[in-house]
Design a protein around this motif. Structure first.
Motif, PDB file in Angstrom:
ATOM      1  N   MET A   1       0.846  -1.265   0.102  1.00 53.85           N
ATOM      2  CA  MET A   1       0.183   0.083   0.182  1.00 53.85           C
ATOM      3  C   MET A   1       0.916   1.229  -0.114  1.00 53.85           C
ATOM      4  SD  MET A   1      -2.823   1.278   2.780  1.00 53.85           S
ATOM      5  CE  MET A   1      -3.999  -0.129   2.298  1.00 53.85           C
ATOM      6  N   ALA A   2       0.494   2.383  -0.837  1.00 52.10           N
ATOM      7  CA  ALA A   2       1.385   3.384  -1.073  1.00 52.10           C
ATOM      8  C   ALA A   2       0.640   4.311  -0.030  1.00 52.10           C
ATOM      9  CB  ALA A   2       1.300   3.973  -2.502  1.00 52.10           C
ATOM     10  N   LYS A   3       1.369   5.050   0.701  1.00 48.29           N
ATOM     11  CA  LYS A   3       1.307   6.055   1.831  1.00 48.29           C
ATOM     12  C   LYS A   3       1.982   7.121   1.869  1.00 48.29           C
ATOM     13  CE  LYS A   3      -0.822   4.244   5.464  1.00 48.29           C
ATOM     14  NZ  LYS A   3      -1.050   3.714   6.474  1.00 48.29           N
ATOM     15  N   PHE A   4       1.465   8.390   1.297  1.00 49.84           N
ATOM     16  CA  PHE A   4       2.238   9.455   0.927  1.00 49.84           C
ATOM     17  C   PHE A   4       1.607  10.734   2.044  1.00 49.84           C
ATOM     18  CE2 PHE A   4       2.462   7.246  -2.899  1.00 49.84           C
ATOM     19  CZ  PHE A   4       3.719   7.482  -3.395  1.00 49.84           C
ATOM     20  N   VAL A   5       2.611  11.491   2.405  1.00 48.89           N
ATOM     21  CA  VAL A   5       2.261  12.772   3.270  1.00 48.89           C
ATOM     22  C   VAL A   5       2.631  13.774   2.173  1.00 48.89           C
ATOM     23  CG1 VAL A   5       2.765  13.781   4.996  1.00 48.89           C
ATOM     24  CG2 VAL A   5       2.950  11.597   5.361  1.00 48.89           C
ATOM     25  N   LEU A   6       1.778  14.758   2.167  1.00 51.25           N
ATOM     26  CA  LEU A   6       1.605  15.926   1.221  1.00 51.25           C
ATOM     27  C   LEU A   6       1.665  16.986   2.147  1.00 51.25           C
ATOM     28  CD1 LEU A   6       1.702  17.690  -1.110  1.00 51.25           C
ATOM     29  CD2 LEU A   6      -0.676  17.403  -1.396  1.00 51.25           C
ATOM     30  N   ALA A   7       2.706  17.838   2.446  1.00 52.21           N
ATOM     31  CA  ALA A   7       2.909  19.171   3.298  1.00 52.21           C
ATOM     32  C   ALA A   7       3.152  20.294   2.482  1.00 52.21           C
ATOM     33  CB  ALA A   7       3.995  18.789   4.228  1.00 52.21           C
ATOM     34  N   GLY A   8       2.613  21.509   2.850  1.00 58.45           N
ATOM     35  CA  GLY A   8       3.028  22.817   2.052  1.00 58.45           C
ATOM     36  C   GLY A   8       2.402  23.863   2.670  1.00 58.45           C
ATOM     37  N   ARG A   9       2.769  25.135   2.125  1.00 55.18           N
ATOM     38  CA  ARG A   9       2.394  26.434   2.749  1.00 55.18           C
ATOM     39  C   ARG A   9       0.853  26.522   2.333  1.00 55.18           C
ATOM     40  NH1 ARG A   9       5.349  29.550  -0.039  1.00 55.18           N
ATOM     41  NH2 ARG A   9       3.953  30.224  -1.378  1.00 55.18           N
ATOM     42  N   ALA A  10       0.053  27.060   3.298  1.00 52.77           N
ATOM     43  CA  ALA A  10      -1.472  26.989   3.000  1.00 52.77           C
ATOM     44  C   ALA A  10      -1.719  27.664   1.745  1.00 52.77           C
ATOM     45  CB  ALA A  10      -2.209  27.632   3.884  1.00 52.77           C
ATOM     46  N   ASP A  11      -1.097  28.753   1.096  1.00 48.84           N
ATOM     47  CA  ASP A  11      -1.416  29.577  -0.094  1.00 48.84           C
ATOM     48  C   ASP A  11      -0.531  29.205  -1.155  1.00 48.84           C
ATOM     49  OD1 ASP A  11       0.970  30.650   1.118  1.00 48.84           O
ATOM     50  OD2 ASP A  11       0.606  32.682   0.886  1.00 48.84           O
ATOM     51  N   CYS A  12       0.100  28.110  -1.093  1.00 49.45           N
ATOM     52  CA  CYS A  12       1.058  27.835  -2.360  1.00 49.45           C
ATOM     53  C   CYS A  12       0.199  26.990  -3.511  1.00 49.45           C
ATOM     54  CB  CYS A  12       2.077  26.845  -1.784  1.00 49.45           C
ATOM     55  SG  CYS A  12       3.066  26.164  -3.160  1.00 49.45           S
ATOM     56  N   PRO A  13       0.125  27.694  -4.565  1.00 48.08           N
ATOM     57  CA  PRO A  13      -0.594  27.252  -5.904  1.00 48.08           C
ATOM     58  C   PRO A  13      -0.122  25.809  -6.190  1.00 48.08           C
ATOM     59  CG  PRO A  13       0.271  29.590  -6.243  1.00 48.08           C
ATOM     60  CD  PRO A  13       1.032  28.998  -4.817  1.00 48.08           C
ATOM     61  N   TYR A  14       1.356  25.350  -6.112  1.00 47.47           N
ATOM     62  CA  TYR A  14       1.856  24.225  -6.375  1.00 47.47           C
ATOM     63  C   TYR A  14       1.201  23.150  -5.388  1.00 47.47           C
ATOM     64  CZ  TYR A  14       4.478  26.497  -9.506  1.00 47.47           C
ATOM     65  OH  TYR A  14       5.060  27.296 -10.751  1.00 47.47           O
ATOM     66  N   TYR A  15       1.057  23.432  -4.154  1.00 46.07           N
ATOM     67  CA  TYR A  15       0.784  22.514  -3.230  1.00 46.07           C
ATOM     68  C   TYR A  15      -1.036  22.260  -3.574  1.00 46.07           C
ATOM     69  CZ  TYR A  15      -1.731  20.725   1.015  1.00 46.07           C
ATOM     70  OH  TYR A  15      -2.493  19.905   1.999  1.00 46.07           O
ATOM     71  N   ALA A  16      -1.618  23.253  -4.041  1.00 47.37           N
ATOM     72  CA  ALA A  16      -2.865  23.081  -4.260  1.00 47.37           C
ATOM     73  C   ALA A  16      -2.914  21.956  -5.570  1.00 47.37           C
ATOM     74  CB  ALA A  16      -3.704  24.444  -4.858  1.00 47.37           C
ATOM     75  N   LYS A  17      -2.171  22.309  -6.488  1.00 51.91           N
ATOM     76  CA  LYS A  17      -2.119  21.359  -7.769  1.00 51.91           C
ATOM     77  C   LYS A  17      -1.744  19.902  -7.387  1.00 51.91           C
ATOM     78  CE  LYS A  17      -0.665  21.337 -12.570  1.00 51.91           C
ATOM     79  NZ  LYS A  17      -0.014  22.178 -13.600  1.00 51.91           N
ATOM     80  N   ALA A  18      -0.690  19.801  -6.428  1.00 51.00           N
ATOM     81  CA  ALA A  18      -0.323  18.474  -6.297  1.00 51.00           C
ATOM     82  C   ALA A  18      -1.531  17.729  -5.229  1.00 51.00           C
ATOM     83  CB  ALA A  18       0.738  18.660  -5.047  1.00 51.00           C
ATOM     84  N   GLU A  19      -2.222  18.505  -4.429  1.00 46.84           N
ATOM     85  CA  GLU A  19      -3.298  18.073  -3.530  1.00 46.84           C
ATOM     86  C   GLU A  19      -4.259  17.494  -4.548  1.00 46.84           C
ATOM     87  OE1 GLU A  19      -6.331  19.789   0.101  1.00 46.84           O
ATOM     88  OE2 GLU A  19      -5.654  21.215  -1.690  1.00 46.84           O
ATOM     89  N   LEU A  20      -4.888  18.261  -5.428  1.00 52.09           N
ATOM     90  CA  LEU A  20      -5.902  17.907  -6.217  1.00 52.09           C
ATOM     91  C   LEU A  20      -5.337  16.355  -7.218  1.00 52.09           C
ATOM     92  CD1 LEU A  20      -8.486  18.543  -7.864  1.00 52.09           C
ATOM     93  CD2 LEU A  20      -7.127  19.716  -9.538  1.00 52.09           C
ATOM     94  N   LEU A  21      -4.246  16.439  -7.435  1.00 50.50           N
ATOM     95  CA  LEU A  21      -3.631  15.200  -8.043  1.00 50.50           C
ATOM     96  C   LEU A  21      -3.628  14.073  -7.116  1.00 50.50           C
ATOM     97  CD1 LEU A  21      -2.535  13.424 -10.491  1.00 50.50           C
ATOM     98  CD2 LEU A  21      -0.140  14.418  -9.666  1.00 50.50           C
ATOM     99  N   ALA A  22      -3.304  14.225  -5.821  1.00 47.78           N
ATOM    100  CA  ALA A  22      -3.115  13.249  -4.745  1.00 47.78           C
ATOM    101  C   ALA A  22      -4.634  12.687  -4.564  1.00 47.78           C
ATOM    102  CB  ALA A  22      -2.546  13.822  -3.577  1.00 47.78           C
ATOM    103  N   ASP A  23      -5.654  13.659  -4.399  1.00 48.53           N
ATOM    104  CA  ASP A  23      -7.133  13.412  -4.092  1.00 48.53           C
ATOM    105  C   ASP A  23      -7.586  12.460  -5.138  1.00 48.53           C
ATOM    106  OD1 ASP A  23      -7.111  14.723  -1.771  1.00 48.53           O
ATOM    107  OD2 ASP A  23      -8.077  16.745  -2.738  1.00 48.53           O
TER     108      ASP A  23
END
Length: 519
Positions: A1-23
């Motif tokens: 099972m792949a288990k990833f942790v995604l952490a970022g600055r709350a206002d970071c656009p690249y975090y938002a893009k990575a979050e959408l892909l991870a979801d």
């Protein structure tokens, strides 16, 4: 099972893009799991620095993504940033992201708003669990050492109340207090949220819900009545001003110790007038000594003896009243159910012991205070607080030092120990008790002493309240360093008396039961 942790600055656009892909991956792949962490922009860099230092990683931008080898919080394997995560998704799952730049920015702002709202909710939840702020003065005394385990047991304030203990003493005691803090933390009590040290008087009693006054600090060379009263008045003036300034509106103040208990309580009421109705003096120590002496005489346990009343000056001229005292579970020819009791005086046939030895032993106890150890002081204070919060046992008489309103013929305006019961978070003086009249001679002796003490405390010229707390407080030394322990009785003996007063003080007064109290 792949288990990833995604952490970022709350206002970071690249975090938002990575979050959408991870979801998307988590929704469509049963073996893919993602845990997301956002940090406010103001704390992101410091948080990332600590994370990389802890895991020995090298990463400087938002987001940061790692794969956990065990479970969340276990040793992680750094994947990288947004680009590395996108490459991983394309290589292993054949999935990429087509989010536009404008959408990335919009989602980033939504993430920041959601993060701030979440943090505010956390703070609000913390506010719902405000610990009870308990302050202990003269915290380097032995009584405090014995008091802390009782307060943190959950029995005094209840099993659903967390407390924060604040240890207040002078600068010289700071090392001892620091050691006491560590021992208190070692208790690992679920009811103790924090314990701290305060040696700056201007910070004392901030938002205090409970203040416990132990034996205060007096000058080591104090041997006269005037000097001792001056030291008490000065400290009570300081403490009263700080209570008025810093304490919580609902603060409960309890005064213990072995000398001048009534006087200190009276002075605190004078200098903290807005809280006078919530200041009491502990009398259970004397009551406990009386019960123990009776139990030894009757060959039973002190807990079986109830309704001993302490009248008057707790640490000086007082009257131990046995007319209502009862003994339960007493082994004799007459037995009864657990609630069956017998009058104590009907079981003690040695009237000489009651009139002489019993009275003298308790008089010596209050006159010196030497046998008023830390365990007894701590237990008396904790029990009184428990009754204050949860009520005293139904039908049981409790002795307590409170401000007189003229009950039982006691002059108004003096702190006097009398019979009470605790209920609904307060106390009620038991004025409906029958057959407890006190002879005029005994009452006069007790009240005159207290009136003299209060008058001296008010008339002596002492240093006015100042903002330079530090100098005043740091010069005071603890009571336990004194070689000579003087009580209210000792100091009052220093007051000049007329020959008629002296002769009267040597007489013996008999109450209606034939007990003798030497005056």
């Amino acid at each position: 099972m792949a288990k990833f942790v995604l952490a970022g600055r709350a206002d970071c656009p690249y975090y938002a893009k990575a979050e959408l892909l991870a979801d998307y991956l988590q929704k469509n792949l049963p073996d893919f799991q993602i845990h997301k962490i956002t940090q406010h922009p103001d704390v992101w860099e410091e948080w990332l620095k600590e994370l990389c230092k802890k895991n020995k990683w090298s990463h400087k931008n938002s987001p940061i993504i790692w794969r956990e080898l065990l479970d969340r919080g276990g040793k992680g394997l750094l994947l990288g940033g947004y680009n590395e995560f996108l490459e991983h998704a394309q290589l292993y799952y054949g999935v990429t992201s087509s989010m536009t730049t404008e959408l990335m920015k919009t989602v980033a702002q939504e993430n920041l708003g959601a993060h701030i709202e979440k943090e505010l909710e956390k703070e609000a939840l913390k506010g719902l669990i405000n610990p009870l702020q308990v302050w202990i003065t003269s915290a380097s005394s032995p009584a405090c050492y014995n008091l802390i385990p009782i307060l943190t047991s959950g029995e005094v304030f209840g099993p659903h109340m967390e407390i924060s203990i604040n240890l207040f003493d002078n600068k010289q005691a700071e090392e001892k207090l620091t050691s006491l803090v560590k021992e208190a933390q070692d208790l690992a009590s679920p009811f103790l949220q924090s314990v701290s040290v305060c040696t700056q008087a201007e910070d004392a009693f901030r938002q205090a819900h409970v203040i416990i006054f132990l034996d205060d600090h007096v000058d080591k060379e104090v041997y006269s009545l005037e000097d001792c009263i001056r030291s008490k008045a000065t400290l009570c003036h300081l403490y009263g001003s700080l209570i008025e300034k810093n304490a919580h509106d609902s603060v409960r103040i309890i005064v213990g110790g072995k000398t001048f208990v009534n006087l200190k309580t009276s002075l605190l009421m004078r200098y903290a007038p807005n809280f006078a109705h919530n200041i009491i003096a502990v009398a259970l120590g004397v009551e406990g000594k009386a019960k123990a002496a009776l139990a030894r005489k009757l060959k039973t346990t002190p807990s079986c003896i109830k309704d001993v009343i302490i009248w008057g000056n707790i640490s000086g001229n007082n009257y131990v009243d046995l007319r209502k005292a009862k003994v339960y579970r007493y082994e004799s020819a007459v037995w009864g159910p657990p609630h069956y009791s017998r009058p104590v005086l009907s079981l003690i046939f040695d009237s000489e012991w009651v009139n002489r030895e019993f009275v003298e032993s308790l008089k010596k106890f209050t006159a010196t205070g030497r046998r008023f150890g830390g365990i007894l002081a701590a237990h008396s204070i904790a029990t009184t607080l428990k009754y204050w919060y949860h009520g005293s046992p139904p039908g049981e008489i409790v002795s307590l030092g409170v401000l007189s309103e003229g009950q039982f013929g006691i002059p108004e305006g003096i702190v006097f120990s009398m019979p009470v019961k605790f209920e609904n978070g307060t106390w009620v003086v038991l004025t409906d008790l029958e057959d407890i009249e006190i002879s005029e001679q005994i009452m006069t002796r007790m009240t005159s002493d207290l009136i003299q003490l209060v008058a001296l405390g008010e008339l002596i010229n002492f240093q006015p309240y100042q903002s330079e707390y530090k100098d005043l407080f740091s010069d005071l030394m603890p009571d336990d360093e004194k070689d000579l322990i003087l009580s209210d009785v000792d100091f009052l003996d220093l007051i000049p008396q007329t020959s008629s007063e002296k002769s009267q003080s040597q007489e013996h007064t008999h109450d209606s039961e034939g007990k003798t109290m030497e005056q």
